[in-house]
Scaffold this motif. Structure first.
Motif, mmCIF file in Angstrom:
data_model
loop_
_atom_site.group_PDB
_atom_site.id
_atom_site.type_symbol
_atom_site.label_atom_id
_atom_site.label_comp_id
_atom_site.label_asym_id
_atom_site.label_seq_id
_atom_site.Cartn_x
_atom_site.Cartn_y
_atom_site.Cartn_z
ATOM 1 N N THR A 33 4.283 6.073 11.443
ATOM 2 C CA THR A 33 3.431 6.113 10.250
ATOM 3 C C THR A 33 3.012 4.687 9.925
ATOM 4 O OG1 THR A 33 5.199 5.771 8.630
ATOM 5 C CG2 THR A 33 4.780 8.044 9.322
ATOM 6 N N ASN A 34 2.188 4.541 8.919
ATOM 7 C CA ASN A 34 1.814 3.219 8.424
ATOM 8 C C ASN A 34 2.616 2.821 7.192
ATOM 9 O OD1 ASN A 34 -0.170 2.537 10.363
ATOM 10 N ND2 ASN A 34 -1.654 3.872 9.331
ATOM 11 N N ASP A 35 3.643 3.620 6.860
ATOM 12 C CA ASP A 35 4.490 3.292 5.720
ATOM 13 C C ASP A 35 5.450 2.159 6.063
ATOM 14 O OD1 ASP A 35 3.248 5.370 4.498
ATOM 15 O OD2 ASP A 35 5.079 6.477 3.983
ATOM 16 N N PHE A 36 5.702 1.298 5.093
ATOM 17 C CA PHE A 36 6.789 0.324 5.224
ATOM 18 C C PHE A 36 8.055 1.027 4.752
ATOM 19 C CE2 PHE A 36 9.636 -3.041 3.946
ATOM 20 C CZ PHE A 36 9.499 -3.960 4.989
ATOM 21 N N VAL A 37 9.057 1.127 5.626
ATOM 22 C CA VAL A 37 10.229 1.973 5.380
ATOM 23 C C VAL A 37 11.469 1.127 5.097
ATOM 24 C CG1 VAL A 37 11.766 3.703 6.400
ATOM 25 C CG2 VAL A 37 9.295 3.846 6.789
ATOM 26 N N THR A 38 12.252 1.573 4.111
ATOM 27 C CA THR A 38 13.550 0.968 3.809
ATOM 28 C C THR A 38 14.623 2.037 3.912
ATOM 29 O OG1 THR A 38 12.494 -0.590 2.281
ATOM 30 C CG2 THR A 38 14.887 -0.380 2.147
ATOM 31 N N LYS B 122 0.808 -1.217 0.000
ATOM 32 C CA LYS B 122 0.000 0.000 0.000
ATOM 33 C C LYS B 122 0.843 1.269 0.000
ATOM 34 C CE LYS B 122 -4.268 -1.729 2.114
ATOM 35 N NZ LYS B 122 -5.244 -1.544 3.224
ATOM 36 N N SER B 123 1.807 1.359 0.925
ATOM 37 C CA SER B 123 2.576 2.598 1.045
ATOM 38 C C SER B 123 3.975 2.314 1.566
ATOM 39 C CB SER B 123 1.858 3.572 1.980
ATOM 40 O OG SER B 123 2.546 4.803 2.053
ATOM 41 N N GLN B 124 4.978 2.819 0.848
ATOM 42 C CA GLN B 124 6.369 2.648 1.259
ATOM 43 C C GLN B 124 7.081 3.998 1.246
ATOM 44 O OE1 GLN B 124 8.737 -0.573 -0.410
ATOM 45 N NE2 GLN B 124 6.906 -1.385 -1.447
ATOM 46 N N SER B 125 8.109 4.103 2.092
ATOM 47 C CA SER B 125 9.018 5.254 2.071
ATOM 48 C C SER B 125 10.446 4.741 2.035
ATOM 49 C CB SER B 125 8.813 6.146 3.298
ATOM 50 O OG SER B 125 7.614 6.876 3.201
ATOM 51 N N TRP B 126 11.204 5.233 1.059
ATOM 52 C CA TRP B 126 12.612 4.860 0.917
ATOM 53 C C TRP B 126 13.462 6.079 1.242
ATOM 54 C CZ3 TRP B 126 12.961 2.101 -4.537
ATOM 55 C CH2 TRP B 126 12.119 0.987 -4.537
ATOM 56 N N PHE B 127 14.397 5.916 2.183
ATOM 57 C CA PHE B 127 15.265 7.022 2.586
ATOM 58 C C PHE B 127 16.687 6.802 2.085
ATOM 59 C CE2 PHE B 127 11.774 7.379 5.578
ATOM 60 C CZ PHE B 127 11.573 8.749 5.647
ATOM 61 N N PHE B 128 17.238 7.834 1.436
ATOM 62 C CA PHE B 128 18.618 7.824 0.950
ATOM 63 C C PHE B 128 19.380 8.979 1.603
ATOM 64 C CE2 PHE B 128 16.359 5.478 -2.228
ATOM 65 C CZ PHE B 128 17.270 4.591 -2.788
ATOM 66 N N GLY B 129 20.668 8.778 1.830
ATOM 67 C CA GLY B 129 21.497 9.830 2.409
ATOM 68 C C GLY B 129 22.783 9.259 2.954
ATOM 69 N N GLY B 130 23.461 10.051 3.788
ATOM 70 C CA GLY B 130 24.747 9.650 4.354
ATOM 71 C C GLY B 130 24.604 9.032 5.730
ATOM 72 N N SER B 131 25.538 9.356 6.621
ATOM 73 C CA SER B 131 25.588 8.705 7.930
ATOM 74 C C SER B 131 24.395 9.053 8.808
ATOM 75 C CB SER B 131 26.883 9.077 8.658
ATOM 76 O OG SER B 131 27.008 10.483 8.785
ATOM 77 N N ASP C 10 7.117 -0.031 -11.890
ATOM 78 C CA ASP C 10 5.947 0.592 -11.278
ATOM 79 C C ASP C 10 6.271 0.927 -9.827
ATOM 80 O OD1 ASP C 10 3.508 1.462 -10.389
ATOM 81 O OD2 ASP C 10 2.435 -0.417 -10.753
ATOM 82 N N MET C 11 6.361 2.226 -9.516
ATOM 83 C CA MET C 11 6.672 2.664 -8.155
ATOM 84 C C MET C 11 5.467 3.325 -7.494
ATOM 85 S SD MET C 11 10.566 4.097 -8.589
ATOM 86 C CE MET C 11 10.787 4.260 -6.810
ATOM 87 N N SER C 12 4.290 2.972 -7.930
ATOM 88 C CA SER C 12 3.069 3.518 -7.327
ATOM 89 C C SER C 12 3.046 3.193 -5.839
ATOM 90 C CB SER C 12 1.829 2.923 -7.993
ATOM 91 O OG SER C 12 1.829 3.180 -9.379
ATOM 92 N N GLY C 13 2.732 4.195 -5.020
ATOM 93 C CA GLY C 13 2.676 4.000 -3.578
ATOM 94 C C GLY C 13 4.016 4.102 -2.877
ATOM 95 N N ARG D 109 7.975 6.649 -12.978
ATOM 96 C CA ARG D 109 7.504 5.299 -12.677
ATOM 97 C C ARG D 109 6.300 5.313 -11.726
ATOM 98 N NH1 ARG D 109 12.672 4.479 -14.290
ATOM 99 N NH2 ARG D 109 13.301 2.359 -14.908
ATOM 100 N N GLY D 110 5.750 6.486 -11.482
ATOM 101 C CA GLY D 110 4.541 6.581 -10.661
ATOM 102 C C GLY D 110 4.776 6.825 -9.192
ATOM 103 N N GLY D 111 6.046 7.029 -8.775
ATOM 104 C CA GLY D 111 6.351 7.283 -7.370
ATOM 105 C C GLY D 111 6.383 8.771 -7.063
ATOM 106 N N LYS D 112 6.701 9.079 -5.826
ATOM 107 C CA LYS D 112 6.827 10.471 -5.380
ATOM 108 C C LYS D 112 8.247 10.693 -4.858
ATOM 109 C CE LYS D 112 4.066 13.316 -4.656
ATOM 110 N NZ LYS D 112 3.716 14.542 -5.443
ATOM 111 N N PHE D 113 8.817 11.854 -5.199
ATOM 112 C CA PHE D 113 10.184 12.170 -4.783
ATOM 113 C C PHE D 113 10.203 13.423 -3.925
ATOM 114 C CE2 PHE D 113 14.103 14.610 -5.433
ATOM 115 C CZ PHE D 113 15.040 13.682 -5.002
ATOM 116 N N PHE D 114 11.056 13.408 -2.891
ATOM 117 C CA PHE D 114 11.259 14.582 -2.037
ATOM 118 C C PHE D 114 12.761 14.768 -1.810
ATOM 119 C CE2 PHE D 114 7.139 12.860 -1.011
ATOM 120 C CZ PHE D 114 6.318 13.976 -0.953
#
Length: 274
Positions: A86-91, A56-65, A118-121, A220-225
Motif C-alpha cells: 500500500t502507500n500507507d506509512f505503517v507503524t 497523507k495516510s498512515q495505518s497503525w496496527f495493534f495486537g499480540g504476537s 488530530d488523527m486525520s488520515g 480525533r478524525g481517524g478511522k478505527f477497525f
C-alpha cells in the motif's frame, strides 16, 4: 523454515530479547538491534514502502504476537507486508501476549505523550481475539487482568513484606505453587466453556474495549477497525497438517466465546471485520 537462511539467527535473537515492566501497559520489550529483529522506542521495525507519505495516510496496527511478528523477520511481519503493498506509512504497535485492554492503554499513552489531537488520515487497526480468550479464560485470571497480574502482585508483595514466614519460605511456597500448576488437569485451567457468565464477560469487555478505542480515534478524525483473529479451532480452516486437538480444552474456550464476540460486535457502532 528450511528455505529461510535468516531463521536460525531470528530465533537466537528472539530468545535474547528482554522485557521491562511499565505502569498501565504492564510490559514492553526493550529496544534491540539485530539482523532479523529491530525494536526502537518499544516498537518493532516496519519495512515501509519508499513511496509512502506519513502526512497523507498512515495505518497503525495493534495486537499480540501475531501483530508483533513472532517467528518472522522484520520484512515478514504482516504490518510490513501491508506497508509494502500500500502507500500507507505503517507503524507496528503490537506486543507479544497483549490483550486488547493493553493495546488501548498503549494507544492512550501514545496519544497523550505525543499530544495527538488530530488523527486525520490515520487508520488504527486492533487485531484481537486469541490472547483475550486463551489468557483471560484461565481460571486464575479475573476481570480485566492480564496473565501476569498474579505473578507481579506476588513478587511485589514479597518484596515489601518484612522478614517473616512468607519472606523466609517464599521460594518454597513458589515452588509448591508451580508444581501444583504443572500437575493441574488442563481442563481445570480454563473456565469459559463451563461458566457462561465468564464467557459473556470476556466477549463484552473485548468489544467494549474496541468501542472505546473507536470513540477515542474517530473523535480525533481517524478511522478505527476491529478485526477478530481467525483461529484454527473454529470455522472451517484446513487443519489436517497441524497437530491439533480440536476437541480439547483450549478449543472449547474459543467455541464458547467467539460466537459471543461476533454477536456483541455486530450490535455496536464500530467497523468490525470477522
Amino acid at each position: 523454515y528450511a528455505s529461510y537462511d535468516w531463521a536460525d539467527t531470528h530465533f537466537e535473537e528472539f530468545n535474547g530479547l528482554l522485557t521491562t515492566y511499565y505502569n498501565y501497559i504492564v510490559w514492553r520489550r526493550d529496544d534491540y538491534r539485530g539482523s532479523t529483529i529491530n525494536i526502537k522506542n518499544g516498537l518493532r521495525k516496519t519495512i515501509n514502502n519508499p513511496h509512502s507519505n506519513p502526512s497523507k495516510s498512515q495505518s497503525w496496527f495493534f495486537g499480540g504476537s501475531t501483530t508483533w511478528g513472532t517467528g518472522v523477520n522484520d520484512t515478514f511481519t504482516y504490518p510490513s507486508l501491508f506497508a509494502q503493498n500500500t502507500n500507507d506509512f505503517v507503524t507496528n504497535f503490537g506486543e507479544s501476549g497483549y490483550i486488547a485492554r493493553q493495546s488501548l492503554a498503549y494507544l492512550q499513552n501514545y496519544l497523550i505523550q505525543n499530544k495527538l489531537n488530530d488523527m486525520s488520515g490515520i487508520k488504527v487497526i486492533f487485531y484481537d481475539g486469541i490472547n483475550d480468550i486463551i489468557l483471560r479464560c484461565r481460571a486464575e485470571v479475573t476481570k480485566l487482568a492480564t496473565a501476569r497480574e498474579g505473578q507481579i502482585r506476588s513478587n511485589v508483595t514479597h518484596h515489601f513484606e518484612s522478614l517473616g514466614f512468607k519472606r523466609t519460605f517464599g521460594q518454597l511456597e513458589s515452588f509448591v505453587r508451580k508444581v501444583n500448576t504443572k500437575f493441574t488437569p488442563t481442563e481445570e485451567l480454563y473456565k469459559c466453556d463451563s461458566d457462561n457468565s465468564r464467557a459473556i464477560e470476556i466477549a463484552n469487555t473485548l468489544v467494549d474495549t474496541w468501542e472505546i478505542a473507536s470513540q477515542l480515534i474517530e473523535g480525533r478524525g481517524g478511522k478505527f477497525f476491529a478485526i477478530l483473529q481467525p483461529v484454527s479451532f473454529v470455522e472451517n480452516a484446513d487443519t489436517n497438517y497441524l497437530n491439533l486437538n480440536l476437541d480439547g480444552p483450549e478449543a472449547s474456550q474459543f467455541k464458547a466465546v467467539y460466537p459471543l464476540i461476533k454477536e456483541a460486535a455486530a450490535s455496536r457502532n464500530i467497523n468490525f471485520i470477522d
